[in-house]
Write a protein that holds these residues in place. Structure first.
Motif, PDB file in Angstrom:
ATOM      1  N   MET A   1       0.833  -1.180   0.000  1.00  0.00           N
ATOM      2  CA  MET A   1       0.000   0.000   0.000  1.00  0.00           C
ATOM      3  C   MET A   1       0.883   1.252   0.000  1.00  0.00           C
ATOM      4  N   ALA A   2       0.599   2.184  -0.888  1.00  0.00           N
ATOM      5  CA  ALA A   2       1.393   3.410  -0.994  1.00  0.00           C
ATOM      6  C   ALA A   2       1.119   4.323   0.190  1.00  0.00           C
ATOM      7  N   LYS A   3       2.162   5.034   0.590  1.00  0.00           N
ATOM      8  CA  LYS A   3       2.001   5.987   1.680  1.00  0.00           C
ATOM      9  C   LYS A   3       1.432   7.288   1.141  1.00  0.00           C
ATOM     10  N   GLU A   4       0.605   7.965   1.950  1.00  0.00           N
ATOM     11  CA  GLU A   4      -0.025   9.229   1.568  1.00  0.00           C
ATOM     12  C   GLU A   4       1.007  10.347   1.574  1.00  0.00           C
ATOM     13  N   ALA A   5       1.083  11.089   0.464  1.00  0.00           N
ATOM     14  CA  ALA A   5       1.996  12.226   0.361  1.00  0.00           C
ATOM     15  C   ALA A   5       1.179  13.497   0.148  1.00  0.00           C
ATOM     16  N   LEU A   6       1.649  14.586   0.730  1.00  0.00           N
ATOM     17  CA  LEU A   6       0.962  15.867   0.666  1.00  0.00           C
ATOM     18  C   LEU A   6       1.703  16.834  -0.249  1.00  0.00           C
ATOM     19  N   THR A   7       0.968  17.741  -0.874  1.00  0.00           N
ATOM     20  CA  THR A   7       1.580  18.764  -1.714  1.00  0.00           C
ATOM     21  C   THR A   7       2.036  19.929  -0.841  1.00  0.00           C
ATOM     22  N   THR A   8       2.887  20.773  -1.413  1.00  0.00           N
ATOM     23  CA  THR A   8       3.302  21.980  -0.685  1.00  0.00           C
ATOM     24  C   THR A   8       2.102  22.895  -0.457  1.00  0.00           C
ATOM     25  N   GLY A   9       1.146  22.892  -1.376  1.00  0.00           N
ATOM     26  CA  GLY A   9      -0.065  23.701  -1.205  1.00  0.00           C
ATOM     27  C   GLY A   9      -0.904  23.244  -0.032  1.00  0.00           C
ATOM     28  N   GLN A  10      -1.084  21.927   0.118  1.00  0.00           N
ATOM     29  CA  GLN A  10      -1.840  21.402   1.260  1.00  0.00           C
ATOM     30  C   GLN A  10      -1.161  21.772   2.574  1.00  0.00           C
ATOM     31  N   ILE A  11       0.150  21.629   2.611  1.00  0.00           N
ATOM     32  CA  ILE A  11       0.894  21.932   3.836  1.00  0.00           C
ATOM     33  C   ILE A  11       0.862  23.425   4.127  1.00  0.00           C
ATOM     34  N   SER A  12       0.963  24.255   3.096  1.00  0.00           N
ATOM     35  CA  SER A  12       0.945  25.705   3.312  1.00  0.00           C
ATOM     36  C   SER A  12      -0.399  26.146   3.861  1.00  0.00           C
ATOM     37  N   ASN A  13      -1.500  25.575   3.366  1.00  0.00           N
ATOM     38  CA  ASN A  13      -2.822  25.896   3.916  1.00  0.00           C
ATOM     39  C   ASN A  13      -2.924  25.463   5.373  1.00  0.00           C
ATOM     40  N   TYR A  14      -2.409  24.297   5.672  1.00  0.00           N
ATOM     41  CA  TYR A  14      -2.466  23.773   7.034  1.00  0.00           C
ATOM     42  C   TYR A  14      -1.657  24.640   8.004  1.00  0.00           C
ATOM     43  N   CYS A  15      -0.447  25.018   7.594  1.00  0.00           N
ATOM     44  CA  CYS A  15       0.454  25.777   8.472  1.00  0.00           C
ATOM     45  C   CYS A  15       0.255  27.297   8.372  1.00  0.00           C
ATOM     46  N   CYS A  16      -0.626  27.734   7.468  1.00  0.00           N
ATOM     47  CA  CYS A  16      -0.900  29.166   7.265  1.00  0.00           C
ATOM     48  C   CYS A  16       0.362  29.929   6.848  1.00  0.00           C
TER      49      CYS A  16
END
Length: 144
Positions: A1-16
């Motif tokens: 099963m592949a591990k979930e990877a996040l985009t820089t956009g998703q992380i930037s929204n999360y971290c503001c």
């Protein structure tokens, strides 16, 4: 099963922060990430984001139905983003899954009476703010 990877956009929204800031964190080694083959796009594994958040004082994230969710005290559904302290949801199922993980101080809901009744049935502190002004909503949330 592949591990979930996040985009820089998703992380930037999360971290503001700006997406470029996330790229700099990755390039400097503060946040473990990788580039997609043949691309300039970067990705970060969820477990690496959790380690980063724990190290640098960000709340640890959760992934619910593919959405990156931050813990918080005031949940908002159907409201325009007006307060950074609120955790905003536009998907009621995602919000319900988050409530299972963490009970918020209050849930503010606009124009969704069925969701209000559902949360009341589960003894969640909920307020229908459909007819309230912005200042009244802040008072209900305990912000002012």
């Amino acid at each position: 099963m592949a591990k979930e990877a996040l985009t820089t956009g998703q992380i930037s929204n999360y971290c503001c922060v700006a997406p470029r800031t996330v790229s700099k964190w990755i390039d400097s080694g503060r946040l473990k990430g990788f580039r997609l083959p043949g691309s300039m796009d970067r990705r970060v594994l969820i477990e690496d984001l959790v380690k980063f958040c724990n190290s640098f004082g960000y709340p640890a994230p959760a992934i619910i139905n593919g959405h990156l969710v931050r813990s918080g005290k005031v949940y908002a559904f159907g409201l325009e983003k007006q307060q950074d302290d609120f955790v905003h949801f536009d998907d009621d199922l995602v919000m319900l899954e988050q409530i299972k993980l963490e009970t918020p101080k209050i849930v503010l809901i606009k124009n969704h009476p069925k969701l209000v009744r559902t949360l009341e049935a589960f003894s969640v502190n909920v307020c229908d703010v459909t007819d309230l002004t912005r200042n009244e909503i802040m008072k209900v949330a305990g912000v002012i």
